[in-house]
Design an enzyme around this catalytic site. Sequence first.
Site, PDB file in Angstrom:
ATOM      1  N   GLU A  90     -29.867  -0.828  38.909  1.00 15.62           N
ATOM      2  CA  GLU A  90     -30.932   0.092  39.269  1.00 15.62           C
ATOM      3  C   GLU A  90     -30.702   1.472  38.672  1.00 15.62           C
ATOM      4  OE1 GLU A  90     -32.483  -1.903  43.347  1.00 15.62           O
ATOM      5  OE2 GLU A  90     -30.804  -0.549  43.594  1.00 15.62           O
ATOM      6  N   CYS A 103     -30.466   9.087  37.945  1.00 15.60           N
ATOM      7  CA  CYS A 103     -29.206   8.516  38.443  1.00 15.60           C
ATOM      8  C   CYS A 103     -29.023   7.162  37.765  1.00 15.60           C
ATOM      9  CB  CYS A 103     -29.290   8.381  39.957  1.00 15.60           C
ATOM     10  SG  CYS A 103     -27.808   7.674  40.681  1.00 15.60           S
ATOM     11  N   CYS A 110     -19.602  -3.446  41.730  1.00 13.00           N
ATOM     12  CA  CYS A 110     -18.430  -2.573  41.673  1.00 13.00           C
ATOM     13  C   CYS A 110     -17.286  -3.301  42.350  1.00 13.00           C
ATOM     14  CB  CYS A 110     -18.690  -1.248  42.383  1.00 13.00           C
ATOM     15  SG  CYS A 110     -17.289  -0.108  42.246  1.00 13.00           S
ATOM     16  N   CYS A 114     -15.600   0.108  48.443  1.00 18.33           N
ATOM     17  CA  CYS A 114     -15.540   1.169  49.459  1.00 18.33           C
ATOM     18  C   CYS A 114     -16.277   0.689  50.705  1.00 18.33           C
ATOM     19  CB  CYS A 114     -16.155   2.458  48.942  1.00 18.33           C
ATOM     20  SG  CYS A 114     -15.273   3.102  47.514  1.00 18.33           S
ATOM     21  N   CYS A 117     -20.238   1.339  51.192  1.00 21.97           N
ATOM     22  CA  CYS A 117     -21.119   1.329  50.014  1.00 21.97           C
ATOM     23  C   CYS A 117     -21.752  -0.046  49.799  1.00 21.97           C
ATOM     24  CB  CYS A 117     -20.319   1.734  48.778  1.00 21.97           C
ATOM     25  SG  CYS A 117     -21.267   1.594  47.253  1.00 21.97           S
ATOM     26  N   CYS A 337     -28.348   7.369  47.821  1.00 21.66           N
ATOM     27  CA  CYS A 337     -26.939   7.122  47.484  1.00 21.66           C
ATOM     28  C   CYS A 337     -26.399   5.958  48.278  1.00 21.66           C
ATOM     29  CB  CYS A 337     -26.077   8.310  47.878  1.00 21.66           C
ATOM     30  SG  CYS A 337     -26.517   9.817  47.104  1.00 21.66           S
TER      31      CYS A 337
HETATM   32  N1  SAH Z   1     -18.458   4.789  41.874  1.00 23.77           N
HETATM   33  C1  SAH Z   1     -18.738   6.167  41.787  1.00 23.77           C
HETATM   34  C2  SAH Z   1     -20.197   6.476  41.520  1.00 23.77           C
HETATM   35  C3  SAH Z   1     -21.212   5.663  42.243  1.00 23.77           C
HETATM   36  S1  SAH Z   1     -21.302   5.911  43.989  1.00 23.77           S
HETATM   37  C4  SAH Z   1     -18.256   6.897  43.018  1.00 23.77           C
HETATM   38  O1  SAH Z   1     -17.879   6.246  43.989  1.00 23.77           O
HETATM   39  O2  SAH Z   1     -18.222   8.109  42.977  1.00 23.77           O
HETATM   40  C5  SAH Z   1     -22.177   7.458  44.076  1.00 23.77           C
HETATM   41  C6  SAH Z   1     -21.978   8.214  45.390  1.00 23.77           C
HETATM   42  O3  SAH Z   1     -22.663   7.576  46.488  1.00 23.77           O
HETATM   43  C7  SAH Z   1     -20.523   8.300  45.796  1.00 23.77           C
HETATM   44  O4  SAH Z   1     -20.165   9.587  46.206  1.00 23.77           O
HETATM   45  C8  SAH Z   1     -20.483   7.341  46.939  1.00 23.77           C
HETATM   46  O5  SAH Z   1     -19.409   7.596  47.766  1.00 23.77           O
HETATM   47  C9  SAH Z   1     -21.809   7.568  47.595  1.00 23.77           C
HETATM   48  N2  SAH Z   1     -22.172   6.521  48.548  1.00 23.77           N
HETATM   49  C10 SAH Z   1     -21.794   5.225  48.521  1.00 23.77           C
HETATM   50  N3  SAH Z   1     -22.306   4.553  49.587  1.00 23.77           N
HETATM   51  C11 SAH Z   1     -23.019   5.448  50.303  1.00 23.77           C
HETATM   52  C12 SAH Z   1     -23.822   5.358  51.489  1.00 23.77           C
HETATM   53  N4  SAH Z   1     -23.995   4.198  52.123  1.00 23.77           N
HETATM   54  N5  SAH Z   1     -24.429   6.474  51.923  1.00 23.77           N
HETATM   55  C13 SAH Z   1     -24.305   7.631  51.251  1.00 23.77           C
HETATM   56  N6  SAH Z   1     -23.590   7.775  50.124  1.00 23.77           N
HETATM   57  C14 SAH Z   1     -22.944   6.694  49.643  1.00 23.77           C
HETATM   58 FE1  SF4 Z   2     -17.849   1.468  43.812  1.00 25.36          FE
HETATM   59 FE2  SF4 Z   2     -19.517   2.149  45.751  1.00 25.36          FE
HETATM   60 FE3  SF4 Z   2     -16.951   2.821  45.898  1.00 25.36          FE
HETATM   61 FE4  SF4 Z   2     -18.530   4.048  44.091  1.00 25.36          FE
HETATM   62  S1  SF4 Z   2     -18.709   4.161  46.322  1.00 25.36           S
HETATM   63  S2  SF4 Z   2     -16.451   3.213  43.765  1.00 25.36           S
HETATM   64  S3  SF4 Z   2     -19.898   2.333  43.555  1.00 25.36           S
HETATM   65  S4  SF4 Z   2     -17.764   0.725  45.922  1.00 25.36           S
END
Ligand code: SAH
Ligand code: SF4
Length: 359
Positions: A90, A103, A110, A114, A117, A337
Amino acid sequence: MQNLLDLDAQQLTAWFAEQGEKPFRARQVLRWVYKAGEPDFDAMSDLAVSLRDRLKQVACVQPPKVIRKELSDDGTCKWLLDVGTGNAVEAVYIPEADRGTLCVSTQAGCALDCAFCSTGKQGFNRNLSTAEIIGQLWWANHELGKDQEGNWQISNVVLMGMGEPLLNLDNTVNALRLMLDDHAYGLSRRRVTVSTSGIVPAIDRLRDECPVALAVSLHAPNDGLRDELVPVNRKYPLKELMAACRRYLEKAPRDFITFEYVLLEGVNDSEQQARELVRLVRDVPCKFNLIPFNPFPEAKFRRSGPDIIQRFRDVLMQADIVTTRRKTRGGDIAAACGQLAGQVRDKTRRTGMHSVGIL
Ligand code: SAH
Ligand code: SF4
Protein backbone atom coordinates in the site's frame (compact mmCIF):
# COMPACT_ATOMS: atom_id res chain seq x y z
CA MET A 1 13.06 -6.24 -20.94
CA GLN A 2 14.78 -3.66 -18.70
CA ASN A 3 12.34 -1.77 -16.48
CA LEU A 4 13.94 1.69 -16.43
CA LEU A 5 12.35 2.40 -13.01
CA ASP A 6 14.83 -0.11 -11.59
CA LEU A 7 17.87 2.05 -12.40
CA ASP A 8 19.16 5.15 -10.64
CA ALA A 9 20.87 7.87 -12.72
CA GLN A 10 24.29 6.25 -12.62
CA GLN A 11 22.96 2.82 -13.53
CA LEU A 12 20.86 4.29 -16.31
CA THR A 13 23.93 6.00 -17.75
CA ALA A 14 25.82 2.69 -17.64
CA TRP A 15 22.87 0.95 -19.29
CA PHE A 16 22.79 3.49 -22.13
CA ALA A 17 26.56 3.06 -22.54
CA GLU A 18 25.96 -0.69 -23.00
CA GLN A 19 23.51 0.20 -25.74
CA GLY A 20 26.24 2.31 -27.40
CA GLU A 21 24.54 5.58 -26.41
CA LYS A 22 25.98 8.80 -24.92
CA PRO A 23 25.50 9.64 -21.20
CA PHE A 24 23.20 12.59 -21.94
CA ARG A 25 20.60 10.14 -23.24
CA ALA A 26 20.19 8.92 -19.66
CA ARG A 27 19.50 12.47 -18.50
CA GLN A 28 16.97 13.01 -21.27
CA VAL A 29 15.13 9.83 -20.44
CA LEU A 30 15.18 10.53 -16.69
CA ARG A 31 13.55 13.88 -17.33
CA TRP A 32 10.87 12.34 -19.49
CA VAL A 33 10.10 9.53 -17.10
CA TYR A 34 10.14 11.44 -13.81
CA LYS A 35 9.77 15.16 -14.52
CA ALA A 36 7.18 14.71 -17.28
CA GLY A 37 5.77 11.42 -15.96
CA GLU A 38 5.90 10.03 -19.51
CA PRO A 39 6.11 6.22 -19.81
CA ASP A 40 5.77 6.09 -23.60
CA PHE A 41 9.03 6.17 -25.61
CA ASP A 42 7.16 7.38 -28.71
CA ALA A 43 6.34 10.61 -26.90
CA MET A 44 10.00 11.36 -26.06
CA SER A 45 10.33 13.84 -28.88
CA ASP A 46 13.98 14.80 -28.42
CA LEU A 47 15.18 11.21 -28.91
CA ALA A 48 15.97 10.01 -32.43
CA VAL A 49 13.19 7.86 -33.86
CA SER A 50 15.63 4.95 -34.27
CA LEU A 51 16.50 5.11 -30.56
CA ARG A 52 12.84 5.27 -29.58
CA ASP A 53 12.16 2.18 -31.67
CA ARG A 54 15.03 0.30 -30.06
CA LEU A 55 13.96 1.33 -26.54
CA LYS A 56 10.49 -0.04 -27.22
CA GLN A 57 12.05 -3.42 -27.91
CA VAL A 58 14.39 -3.66 -24.94
CA ALA A 59 12.99 -1.43 -22.19
CA CYS A 60 9.81 -0.38 -20.42
CA VAL A 61 8.59 2.00 -17.72
CA GLN A 62 6.51 -0.23 -15.50
CA PRO A 63 5.22 0.79 -12.05
CA PRO A 64 3.28 -1.78 -9.98
CA LYS A 65 -0.33 -2.21 -11.13
CA VAL A 66 -3.14 -0.78 -9.05
CA ILE A 67 -5.59 -3.29 -7.63
CA ARG A 68 -7.72 -0.85 -5.69
CA LYS A 69 -7.88 2.83 -4.79
CA GLU A 70 -9.65 4.20 -1.71
CA LEU A 71 -10.36 7.81 -0.86
CA SER A 72 -10.86 8.92 2.75
CA ASP A 73 -13.27 11.64 3.88
CA ASP A 74 -10.24 13.75 4.82
CA GLY A 75 -8.71 13.60 1.32
CA THR A 76 -6.21 10.86 2.16
CA CYS A 77 -5.88 8.41 -0.71
CA LYS A 78 -4.64 4.82 -0.50
CA TRP A 79 -3.60 2.59 -3.39
CA LEU A 80 -3.25 -1.16 -3.15
CA LEU A 81 -0.52 -2.15 -5.62
CA ASP A 82 0.11 -5.58 -7.05
CA VAL A 83 3.69 -6.76 -6.63
CA GLY A 84 3.10 -10.27 -7.99
CA THR A 85 2.76 -13.82 -6.63
CA GLY A 86 -0.22 -12.96 -4.46
CA ASN A 87 1.42 -10.00 -2.72
CA ALA A 88 0.23 -6.42 -2.66
CA VAL A 89 1.53 -3.33 -0.87
CA GLU A 90 0.00 0.00 0.00
CA ALA A 91 0.95 3.62 -0.66
CA VAL A 92 -0.87 6.50 1.00
CA TYR A 93 -1.17 10.14 -0.08
CA ILE A 94 -1.81 12.66 2.68
CA PRO A 95 -2.71 16.19 1.50
CA GLU A 96 -2.09 19.13 3.83
CA ALA A 97 -2.36 22.88 3.36
CA ASP A 98 1.35 23.43 2.72
CA ARG A 99 2.49 20.07 1.38
CA GLY A 100 1.50 16.74 -0.10
CA THR A 101 3.09 13.68 1.46
CA LEU A 102 3.31 10.19 0.04
CA CYS A 103 3.88 7.32 2.47
CA VAL A 104 5.73 4.57 0.61
CA SER A 105 6.20 0.83 1.36
CA THR A 106 9.58 -0.90 1.03
CA GLN A 107 8.77 -4.57 1.70
CA ALA A 108 5.85 -6.95 1.21
CA GLY A 109 5.18 -7.45 4.91
CA CYS A 110 7.80 -7.09 7.61
CA ALA A 111 9.84 -9.68 9.48
CA LEU A 112 10.32 -7.62 12.63
CA ASP A 113 6.98 -8.37 14.25
CA CYS A 114 6.55 -5.30 16.46
CA ALA A 115 3.79 -6.07 18.92
CA PHE A 116 1.48 -3.20 17.91
CA CYS A 117 1.89 -3.24 14.11
CA SER A 118 -0.55 -4.65 11.63
CA THR A 119 2.11 -5.07 8.92
CA GLY A 120 4.27 -7.03 11.36
CA LYS A 121 1.38 -9.38 12.11
CA GLN A 122 1.15 -10.25 8.40
CA GLY A 123 4.60 -11.78 8.29
CA PHE A 124 7.19 -11.19 5.58
CA ASN A 125 7.35 -12.17 1.95
CA ARG A 126 10.09 -10.23 0.18
CA ASN A 127 11.90 -6.98 -0.44
CA LEU A 128 10.43 -4.63 -3.02
CA SER A 129 12.58 -3.83 -6.04
CA THR A 130 13.73 -0.28 -6.80
CA ALA A 131 11.02 -0.08 -9.48
CA GLU A 132 8.36 -1.15 -7.00
CA ILE A 133 9.46 1.49 -4.50
CA ILE A 134 9.96 4.46 -6.86
CA GLY A 135 6.98 3.18 -8.89
CA GLN A 136 4.67 4.05 -5.97
CA LEU A 137 5.74 7.69 -6.27
CA TRP A 138 5.64 7.56 -10.06
CA TRP A 139 2.11 6.20 -10.00
CA ALA A 140 0.80 8.57 -7.34
CA ASN A 141 2.25 11.57 -9.20
CA HIS A 142 0.73 10.28 -12.41
CA GLU A 143 -2.71 10.05 -10.76
CA LEU A 144 -2.57 13.27 -8.75
CA GLY A 145 -0.98 15.40 -11.46
CA LYS A 146 0.71 18.78 -11.12
CA ASP A 147 -0.29 21.99 -9.34
CA GLN A 148 -0.83 25.38 -10.97
CA GLU A 149 2.89 26.12 -10.93
CA GLY A 150 3.65 22.91 -12.79
CA ASN A 151 5.05 21.01 -9.79
CA TRP A 152 3.96 17.54 -8.78
CA GLN A 153 1.47 17.59 -5.88
CA ILE A 154 3.75 15.33 -3.88
CA SER A 155 6.35 17.52 -2.19
CA ASN A 156 7.39 15.14 0.60
CA VAL A 157 8.02 11.42 0.83
CA VAL A 158 8.10 9.30 3.98
CA LEU A 159 9.29 5.69 3.91
CA MET A 160 6.84 4.73 6.63
CA GLY A 161 4.55 2.32 4.81
CA MET A 162 4.84 -1.45 4.97
CA GLY A 163 8.22 -2.91 5.81
CA GLU A 164 11.57 -1.95 7.26
CA PRO A 165 13.42 0.19 4.70
CA LEU A 166 16.82 -0.43 6.25
CA LEU A 167 16.48 -4.19 5.75
CA ASN A 168 16.08 -3.47 2.03
CA LEU A 169 18.83 -0.93 1.89
CA ASP A 170 20.19 -1.26 -1.65
CA ASN A 171 16.84 -0.85 -3.36
CA THR A 172 15.78 1.82 -0.87
CA VAL A 173 18.94 3.84 -1.54
CA ASN A 174 18.46 3.53 -5.32
CA ALA A 175 14.90 4.79 -4.97
CA LEU A 176 16.01 7.61 -2.66
CA ARG A 177 18.60 8.72 -5.21
CA LEU A 178 15.87 8.98 -7.85
CA MET A 179 13.75 11.05 -5.47
CA LEU A 180 16.67 13.44 -4.94
CA ASP A 181 18.23 13.54 -8.45
CA ASP A 182 17.77 16.90 -10.16
CA HIS A 183 16.94 15.18 -13.45
CA ALA A 184 14.37 12.93 -11.76
CA TYR A 185 12.16 14.26 -8.91
CA GLY A 186 14.66 16.72 -7.45
CA LEU A 187 13.24 16.62 -3.91
CA SER A 188 15.25 18.17 -1.11
CA ARG A 189 16.91 15.72 1.30
CA ARG A 190 14.99 17.41 4.08
CA ARG A 191 11.68 16.48 2.48
CA VAL A 192 12.44 12.79 2.24
CA THR A 193 12.28 10.80 5.49
CA VAL A 194 13.31 7.22 6.19
CA SER A 195 11.65 5.64 9.23
CA THR A 196 13.44 2.75 10.91
CA SER A 197 12.90 0.51 13.89
CA GLY A 198 16.63 0.86 14.53
CA ILE A 199 18.86 -1.35 12.36
CA VAL A 200 22.14 0.07 13.63
CA PRO A 201 24.64 -0.95 10.90
CA ALA A 202 22.21 0.14 8.20
CA ILE A 203 21.76 3.56 9.84
CA ASP A 204 25.51 4.02 9.37
CA ARG A 205 25.32 2.90 5.75
CA LEU A 206 22.43 5.23 5.01
CA ARG A 207 24.46 8.07 6.51
CA ASP A 208 27.37 7.29 4.19
CA GLU A 209 25.42 6.43 1.04
CA CYS A 210 22.43 8.74 0.98
CA PRO A 211 21.66 10.80 4.09
CA VAL A 212 18.06 12.00 4.25
CA ALA A 213 15.87 12.99 7.21
CA LEU A 214 15.73 10.13 9.73
CA ALA A 215 12.88 9.01 11.96
CA VAL A 216 13.51 6.30 14.53
CA SER A 217 10.66 4.28 16.01
CA LEU A 218 11.43 4.25 19.72
CA HIS A 219 8.20 3.30 21.55
CA ALA A 220 9.86 2.53 24.90
CA PRO A 221 12.27 4.29 27.27
CA ASN A 222 14.26 1.18 28.31
CA ASP A 223 15.53 -2.09 26.86
CA GLY A 224 13.24 -4.27 28.99
CA LEU A 225 10.05 -2.84 27.50
CA ARG A 226 11.49 -2.20 24.04
CA ASP A 227 12.60 -5.83 23.77
CA GLU A 228 8.92 -6.74 24.07
CA LEU A 229 7.42 -4.08 21.81
CA VAL A 230 10.15 -3.90 19.13
CA PRO A 231 11.87 -7.33 19.20
CA VAL A 232 14.77 -6.17 17.00
CA ASN A 233 15.88 -4.22 20.08
CA ARG A 234 17.36 -7.47 21.41
CA LYS A 235 19.83 -7.33 18.55
CA TYR A 236 20.44 -3.56 18.58
CA PRO A 237 19.76 -2.25 22.10
CA LEU A 238 19.08 1.37 22.99
CA LYS A 239 22.62 2.36 23.88
CA GLU A 240 23.86 1.33 20.43
CA LEU A 241 20.84 2.90 18.79
CA MET A 242 21.41 6.26 20.50
CA ALA A 243 25.08 6.19 19.45
CA ALA A 244 24.06 5.44 15.84
CA CYS A 245 21.65 8.42 15.94
CA ARG A 246 24.47 10.70 17.06
CA ARG A 247 26.73 9.43 14.26
CA TYR A 248 23.91 9.94 11.75
CA LEU A 249 23.55 13.57 12.71
CA GLU A 250 27.12 14.25 11.59
CA LYS A 251 25.90 14.00 7.98
CA ALA A 252 22.13 14.40 8.21
CA PRO A 253 20.33 17.14 6.28
CA ARG A 254 18.49 18.14 9.46
CA ASP A 255 20.09 18.76 12.81
CA PHE A 256 17.75 16.50 14.74
CA ILE A 257 16.43 12.94 14.71
CA THR A 258 12.67 12.48 14.86
CA PHE A 259 11.70 9.87 17.42
CA GLU A 260 8.36 8.20 16.82
CA TYR A 261 6.52 6.89 19.85
CA VAL A 262 3.21 5.04 19.64
CA LEU A 263 1.27 5.54 22.86
CA LEU A 264 -0.25 2.33 24.19
CA GLU A 265 -2.59 2.62 27.14
CA GLY A 266 -1.02 1.46 30.38
CA VAL A 267 2.05 0.08 28.58
CA ASN A 268 4.40 2.93 27.69
CA ASP A 269 2.45 6.11 28.45
CA SER A 270 3.13 7.03 32.11
CA GLU A 271 4.74 10.27 33.28
CA GLN A 272 7.56 8.26 34.83
CA GLN A 273 8.26 6.62 31.47
CA ALA A 274 8.25 10.06 29.84
CA ARG A 275 10.89 11.21 32.33
CA GLU A 276 12.95 8.08 31.63
CA LEU A 277 12.69 8.88 27.95
CA VAL A 278 14.05 12.39 28.52
CA ARG A 279 17.10 10.85 30.20
CA LEU A 280 17.55 8.31 27.41
CA VAL A 281 17.73 10.91 24.63
CA ARG A 282 19.72 13.47 26.63
CA ASP A 283 22.66 13.41 24.21
CA VAL A 284 20.71 13.18 20.95
CA PRO A 285 19.31 16.40 19.42
CA CYS A 286 15.76 15.30 18.63
CA LYS A 287 12.09 15.99 18.22
CA PHE A 288 9.32 13.65 19.26
CA ASN A 289 6.30 12.62 17.28
CA LEU A 290 3.70 10.99 19.51
CA ILE A 291 1.44 8.66 17.56
CA PRO A 292 -1.93 7.63 18.97
CA PHE A 293 -2.16 3.85 18.57
CA ASN A 294 -4.26 2.91 15.54
CA PRO A 295 -6.21 -0.26 16.19
CA PHE A 296 -6.49 -3.16 13.74
CA PRO A 297 -8.54 -6.35 14.04
CA GLU A 298 -6.26 -8.60 16.11
CA ALA A 299 -4.59 -5.84 18.16
CA LYS A 300 -4.28 -6.39 21.89
CA PHE A 301 -3.50 -2.77 22.79
CA ARG A 302 -5.64 0.30 23.34
CA ARG A 303 -5.01 3.90 22.41
CA SER A 304 -4.02 6.19 25.30
CA GLY A 305 -6.60 8.85 26.10
CA PRO A 306 -6.08 12.49 25.11
CA ASP A 307 -5.27 13.59 28.69
CA ILE A 308 -2.61 10.92 29.05
CA ILE A 309 -1.08 11.89 25.72
CA GLN A 310 -1.10 15.53 26.78
CA ARG A 311 0.61 14.76 30.11
CA PHE A 312 3.26 12.67 28.35
CA ARG A 313 3.84 15.49 25.92
CA ASP A 314 4.13 18.07 28.70
CA VAL A 315 6.96 16.13 30.34
CA LEU A 316 8.94 16.12 27.08
CA MET A 317 8.17 19.76 26.35
CA GLN A 318 9.27 20.79 29.84
CA ALA A 319 12.62 19.21 29.01
CA ASP A 320 12.75 21.45 25.90
CA ILE A 321 12.07 18.65 23.46
CA VAL A 322 9.80 19.77 20.63
CA THR A 323 6.95 17.26 20.68
CA THR A 324 4.11 16.96 18.23
CA ARG A 325 1.13 14.67 18.31
CA ARG A 326 0.54 13.04 14.96
CA LYS A 327 -2.92 13.62 13.61
CA THR A 328 -4.57 10.42 12.57
CA ARG A 329 -5.37 10.60 8.88
CA GLY A 330 -7.16 8.14 6.69
CA GLY A 331 -8.43 6.06 9.65
CA ASP A 332 -11.71 5.32 7.87
CA ILE A 333 -9.89 3.51 5.06
CA ALA A 334 -7.28 1.79 7.31
CA ALA A 335 -4.57 4.02 5.87
CA ALA A 336 -3.26 5.36 9.19
CA CYS A 337 0.17 4.43 10.64
CA GLY A 338 0.43 0.77 11.43
CA GLN A 339 -2.82 -0.16 9.72
CA LEU A 340 -1.33 -0.97 6.34
CA ALA A 341 -1.64 -4.64 5.66
CA GLY A 342 -1.85 -5.11 1.90
CA GLN A 343 -1.71 -8.80 1.08
CA VAL A 344 1.30 -10.76 2.21
CA ARG A 345 2.11 -14.42 1.74
CA ASP A 346 4.17 -15.02 4.81
CA LYS A 347 7.30 -17.04 4.11
CA THR A 348 8.83 -16.97 7.54
CA ARG A 349 6.64 -19.06 9.87
CA ARG A 350 8.08 -17.23 12.80
CA THR A 351 8.01 -17.78 16.49
CA GLY A 352 9.38 -15.11 18.79
CA MET A 353 13.04 -14.33 18.15
CA HIS A 354 12.97 -16.33 14.97
CA SER A 355 12.09 -13.16 13.12
CA VAL A 356 15.24 -11.45 14.31
CA GLY A 357 17.29 -14.51 13.41
CA ILE A 358 16.63 -14.05 9.69
CA LEU A 359 18.18 -10.56 9.59
N1 SAH B 1 9.46 -0.24 9.74
C1 SAH B 1 9.62 1.15 9.90
C2 SAH B 1 8.70 1.98 9.02
C3 SAH B 1 7.30 1.51 8.88
S1 SAH B 1 6.29 1.62 10.33
C4 SAH B 1 9.48 1.55 11.35
O1 SAH B 1 9.06 0.73 12.16
O2 SAH B 1 9.82 2.68 11.66
C5 SAH B 1 5.93 3.36 10.37
C6 SAH B 1 5.53 3.88 11.75
O3 SAH B 1 4.21 3.44 12.12
C7 SAH B 1 6.46 3.42 12.84
O4 SAH B 1 6.82 4.46 13.70
C8 SAH B 1 5.61 2.41 13.54
O5 SAH B 1 6.04 2.20 14.83
C9 SAH B 1 4.25 3.03 13.46
N2 SAH B 1 3.17 2.10 13.77
C10 SAH B 1 3.16 0.76 13.60
N3 SAH B 1 1.99 0.22 14.03
C11 SAH B 1 1.24 1.24 14.49
C12 SAH B 1 -0.09 1.34 15.03
N4 SAH B 1 -0.87 0.26 15.14
N5 SAH B 1 -0.54 2.56 15.37
C13 SAH B 1 0.22 3.65 15.20
N6 SAH B 1 1.46 3.63 14.68
C14 SAH B 1 1.98 2.44 14.32
FE1 SF4 C 1 8.03 -3.72 10.74
FE2 SF4 C 1 5.78 -2.66 11.66
FE3 SF4 C 1 7.87 -2.95 13.27
FE4 SF4 C 1 7.96 -1.10 11.32
S1 SF4 C 1 6.58 -1.12 13.08
S2 SF4 C 1 9.58 -2.58 11.89
S3 SF4 C 1 6.77 -2.17 9.72
S4 SF4 C 1 6.71 -4.62 12.31
